[in-house]
Design a protein around this motif. Sequence first.
Motif, PDB file in Angstrom:
ATOM      1  N   PRO A  38      42.941 -70.507   4.742  1.00 54.06           N
ATOM      2  CA  PRO A  38      41.803 -69.587   4.799  1.00 54.06           C
ATOM      3  C   PRO A  38      41.282 -69.417   6.222  1.00 54.06           C
ATOM      4  CG  PRO A  38      41.168 -71.686   3.805  1.00 54.06           C
ATOM      5  CD  PRO A  38      42.657 -71.700   3.928  1.00 54.06           C
ATOM      6  N   THR A  39      40.936 -68.180   6.544  1.00 58.79           N
ATOM      7  CA  THR A  39      40.185 -67.872   7.758  1.00 58.79           C
ATOM      8  C   THR A  39      38.867 -67.285   7.292  1.00 58.79           C
ATOM      9  OG1 THR A  39      42.170 -67.393   9.054  1.00 58.79           O
ATOM     10  CG2 THR A  39      40.087 -66.558   9.901  1.00 58.79           C
ATOM     11  N   THR A  40      37.806 -68.090   7.356  1.00 61.69           N
ATOM     12  CA  THR A  40      36.518 -67.635   6.829  1.00 61.69           C
ATOM     13  C   THR A  40      35.563 -67.197   7.926  1.00 61.69           C
ATOM     14  OG1 THR A  40      35.355 -69.765   6.925  1.00 61.69           O
ATOM     15  CG2 THR A  40      36.785 -69.372   5.014  1.00 61.69           C
ATOM     16  N   PHE A  41      35.834 -67.566   9.179  1.00 62.71           N
ATOM     17  CA  PHE A  41      34.909 -67.337  10.294  1.00 62.71           C
ATOM     18  C   PHE A  41      33.562 -68.018  10.038  1.00 62.71           C
ATOM     19  CE2 PHE A  41      37.502 -63.505   9.515  1.00 62.71           C
ATOM     20  CZ  PHE A  41      38.315 -63.542  10.632  1.00 62.71           C
ATOM     21  N   GLY A  42      33.537 -68.965   9.084  1.00 59.55           N
ATOM     22  CA  GLY A  42      32.276 -69.596   8.706  1.00 59.55           C
ATOM     23  C   GLY A  42      31.359 -68.672   7.938  1.00 59.55           C
ATOM     24  N   SER A  43      31.889 -67.568   7.428  1.00 59.03           N
ATOM     25  CA  SER A  43      31.094 -66.541   6.748  1.00 59.03           C
ATOM     26  C   SER A  43      31.377 -66.535   5.257  1.00 59.03           C
ATOM     27  CB  SER A  43      31.421 -65.165   7.336  1.00 59.03           C
ATOM     28  OG  SER A  43      30.914 -64.128   6.519  1.00 59.03           O
ATOM     29  N   GLU A  44      30.330 -66.485   4.458  1.00 51.18           N
ATOM     30  CA  GLU A  44      30.503 -66.408   3.013  1.00 51.18           C
ATOM     31  C   GLU A  44      31.230 -65.140   2.585  1.00 51.18           C
ATOM     32  OE1 GLU A  44      27.192 -68.318   0.512  1.00 51.18           O
ATOM     33  OE2 GLU A  44      26.121 -67.499   2.243  1.00 51.18           O
ATOM     34  N   ILE A  45      31.143 -64.111   3.391  1.00 55.38           N
ATOM     35  CA  ILE A  45      31.828 -62.851   3.073  1.00 55.38           C
ATOM     36  C   ILE A  45      33.334 -63.055   3.024  1.00 55.38           C
ATOM     37  CG2 ILE A  45      32.236 -60.483   3.866  1.00 55.38           C
ATOM     38  CD1 ILE A  45      29.476 -60.656   5.254  1.00 55.38           C
ATOM     39  N   PHE A  46      33.840 -63.955   3.852  1.00 54.82           N
ATOM     40  CA  PHE A  46      35.285 -64.165   3.960  1.00 54.82           C
ATOM     41  C   PHE A  46      35.712 -65.507   3.367  1.00 54.82           C
ATOM     42  CE2 PHE A  46      34.466 -60.822   6.933  1.00 54.82           C
ATOM     43  CZ  PHE A  46      35.605 -60.035   6.905  1.00 54.82           C
ATOM     44  N   ARG A  47      34.925 -66.009   2.446  1.00 52.39           N
ATOM     45  CA  ARG A  47      35.211 -67.312   1.833  1.00 52.39           C
ATOM     46  C   ARG A  47      36.623 -67.369   1.246  1.00 52.39           C
ATOM     47  NH1 ARG A  47      31.977 -71.407  -0.389  1.00 52.39           N
ATOM     48  NH2 ARG A  47      30.069 -70.215  -0.013  1.00 52.39           N
ATOM     49  N   ASP A  48      37.116 -66.272   0.701  1.00 55.90           N
ATOM     50  CA  ASP A  48      38.416 -66.258   0.024  1.00 55.90           C
ATOM     51  C   ASP A  48      39.504 -65.548   0.833  1.00 55.90           C
ATOM     52  OD1 ASP A  48      37.329 -67.559  -2.260  1.00 55.90           O
ATOM     53  OD2 ASP A  48      36.500 -65.641  -2.931  1.00 55.90           O
ATOM     54  N   ASN A  49      39.280 -65.353   2.122  1.00 54.46           N
ATOM     55  CA  ASN A  49      40.254 -64.658   2.962  1.00 54.46           C
ATOM     56  C   ASN A  49      41.383 -65.598   3.378  1.00 54.46           C
ATOM     57  OD1 ASN A  49      41.336 -62.650   4.808  1.00 54.46           O
ATOM     58  ND2 ASN A  49      40.399 -63.848   6.455  1.00 54.46           N
ATOM     59  N   VAL A  50      42.609 -65.307   2.939  1.00 55.27           N
ATOM     60  CA  VAL A  50      43.775 -66.123   3.288  1.00 55.27           C
ATOM     61  C   VAL A  50      44.834 -65.215   3.914  1.00 55.27           C
ATOM     62  CG1 VAL A  50      45.567 -67.698   2.472  1.00 55.27           C
ATOM     63  CG2 VAL A  50      43.300 -67.726   1.399  1.00 55.27           C
ATOM     64  N   PRO A  51      44.998 -65.229   5.223  1.00 50.40           N
ATOM     65  CA  PRO A  51      45.971 -64.361   5.884  1.00 50.40           C
ATOM     66  C   PRO A  51      47.404 -64.795   5.574  1.00 50.40           C
ATOM     67  CG  PRO A  51      45.004 -65.866   7.474  1.00 50.40           C
ATOM     68  CD  PRO A  51      44.242 -66.047   6.193  1.00 50.40           C
ATOM     69  N   SER A  52      48.297 -63.843   5.616  1.00 57.09           N
ATOM     70  CA  SER A  52      49.709 -64.124   5.318  1.00 57.09           C
ATOM     71  C   SER A  52      50.523 -64.403   6.571  1.00 57.09           C
ATOM     72  CB  SER A  52      50.324 -62.937   4.564  1.00 57.09           C
ATOM     73  OG  SER A  52      50.235 -61.744   5.340  1.00 57.09           O
ATOM     74  N   SER A  53      49.911 -64.241   7.742  1.00 56.07           N
ATOM     75  CA  SER A  53      50.651 -64.470   8.979  1.00 56.07           C
ATOM     76  C   SER A  53      49.750 -65.107  10.030  1.00 56.07           C
ATOM     77  CB  SER A  53      51.232 -63.157   9.520  1.00 56.07           C
ATOM     78  OG  SER A  53      50.196 -62.228   9.790  1.00 56.07           O
ATOM     79  N   ASP A  54      50.363 -65.715  11.029  1.00 56.95           N
ATOM     80  CA  ASP A  54      49.627 -66.279  12.155  1.00 56.95           C
ATOM     81  C   ASP A  54      49.122 -65.162  13.061  1.00 56.95           C
ATOM     82  OD1 ASP A  54      50.417 -68.821  11.295  1.00 56.95           O
ATOM     83  OD2 ASP A  54      52.109 -68.916  12.684  1.00 56.95           O
ATOM     84  N   ASP A  55      47.988 -65.386  13.723  1.00 58.95           N
ATOM     85  CA  ASP A  55      47.603 -64.451  14.772  1.00 58.95           C
ATOM     86  C   ASP A  55      48.409 -64.763  16.033  1.00 58.95           C
ATOM     87  OD1 ASP A  55      46.344 -66.583  16.100  1.00 58.95           O
ATOM     88  OD2 ASP A  55      44.316 -65.908  15.664  1.00 58.95           O
ATOM     89  N   ALA A  56      48.213 -63.958  17.086  1.00 62.54           N
ATOM     90  CA  ALA A  56      49.051 -64.079  18.278  1.00 62.54           C
ATOM     91  C   ALA A  56      48.911 -65.445  18.939  1.00 62.54           C
ATOM     92  CB  ALA A  56      48.703 -62.969  19.275  1.00 62.54           C
ATOM     93  N   LEU A  57      47.700 -65.981  18.985  1.00 62.29           N
ATOM     94  CA  LEU A  57      47.495 -67.272  19.639  1.00 62.29           C
ATOM     95  C   LEU A  57      48.235 -68.373  18.892  1.00 62.29           C
ATOM     96  CD1 LEU A  57      44.297 -68.648  21.218  1.00 62.29           C
ATOM     97  CD2 LEU A  57      45.470 -70.042  19.507  1.00 62.29           C
ATOM     98  N   VAL A  58      48.091 -68.413  17.583  1.00 63.01           N
ATOM     99  CA  VAL A  58      48.744 -69.455  16.787  1.00 63.01           C
ATOM    100  C   VAL A  58      50.261 -69.274  16.815  1.00 63.01           C
ATOM    101  CG1 VAL A  58      48.988 -70.419  14.464  1.00 63.01           C
ATOM    102  CG2 VAL A  58      46.723 -69.799  15.336  1.00 63.01           C
TER     103      VAL A  58
END
Length: 500
Positions: free
Chosen positions: A92-112
């Motif tokens: 999960p990438t939530t940004f510490g935000s309840e809005i994105f509590r269930d956000n699970v990306p399928s790929s790495d971002d450029a840094l990772v």
Amino acid sequence: MPIATDPADLSAIDARRLMARRQLSAGELAKACIARVKAVDHAVNALIARDFDGLLDGARAADARQAAGAPLGALHGLPVAIKDMNDVAGLPTTFGSEIFRDNVPSSDDALVAGLRAAGALPMGKTNNPEWSAGANTRNRVYGTTANPYDLTRNCGGSSGGSAVALACGYAPLASGSDLGGSLRTPAAYCGVVGFRPSFGVVPGTSRVTGLLPQSTSGPMARTVADCGLMLSVMAQPDRRDPFTTMVDGRTAWDPADFALLPRRDLGALRIGVSEDFGFAPVESATRHHFRAALASLAPFLGKVEEGAPDCTDADRIFAVLRAVMFLSTHARFVDETPDLVGSNVTANVAEGRGYSAADVAQALSMQGAYHRRWQAFFDTCDILITPAVTVTPRDWHEMYPTEIDGLPAQSYYHWLGLAYAATIAGHPAITIPCGRDENGLPFGLQIVGRRHDDAAVLAVAAELESVIAGLSDLAPRAPDIAALRAAPSLSDAPGFFPER
């Protein structure tokens, strides 16, 4: 040949060296780091999403590549903790935000993706305040992260989870990001190292305000050399960031240089020192420790003079440009789901809406003059040394200091003036541990250098780090792991989840 310490406490460079000599396997290192998380994270709540199976699979693959004689990446087999502002596939990438509590990306971002390509093994996500707004690591999704040296105290932020993970031995490397001290403040509070590079050195490929130089990613580690090693992987050419200047596919800096820091003669440097940049609200306890630390370091330094760049209008510039950034990226959340947005973010959006186009134009003009004054200062000074944070760590229930030595703070980020002084001018700045404050908690020195002279800042910091290690009154000490093992669960503490 067995190693003499728990692998979880090894620096990245030492672990990498042992693995190259086949005295330590990536699997052994991964297991040691996992064991440390399981032993103490209940007490500090730093690693809030975990992929231990993926870490072990990656370690086995790394060991197999080495056994087959394949070329090894710069970060071969090294676990890395990733701030919850970056995407890791399947976590999960939530940004510490309840809005994105269930956000699970399928790929790495450029840094990772870049870290993984160099052989690093992402082990999980570290906690940060909602949208990294503020320097106390608390949010409504994962709760509070505590300082491992005193579980009642603030660990700093916004990269607080990363700093705590490093201090506790979860991983030798961690990602951080920094707008107004977001990796420097927690590094100072947790006795680790955090480096904010010059803008554009680490590409920001998804930054919404692409032409507004403020927030940047940077490396965090337990030593300066490890930060340099990590930066050598992070500082790659990428045209998606308009501040990453490229010619013929190359940047003006050679990323490999960050991993090969030259020796610097501290006695030959012209060093400026300042307790407050002439404007930051620094408490007396911080000033006292800073002066004492400088007295201990004085025999090793060259020409030292009190002074700092002219920081006129720093508070106004930072307030306006920060609010513009939040307005551009977070206004829709405040408008559409106000009940799911915390007070810091809401306040920044409201502040942004209160500024006029004339206010923004004036702030940009002030920033231009500010930048030129900083360049003039560094014509006669090689390095500037200041405290990293204006105040010592406080009770983590306090979202931010509302007063400093009895004087009211102007905003929830006003106490970060020592950090955003360098942000406004775009200069590289690093925080290294330097003794303990009056409460026995880590104290951080901030070292600032010329813009785009990142390698020099790292090299000087490494020399100071070596000097500090030899001074009994300043040498860093690790947190008490046994005490953390025995501590109660932080999640049971009253106020673990902040109020909205």
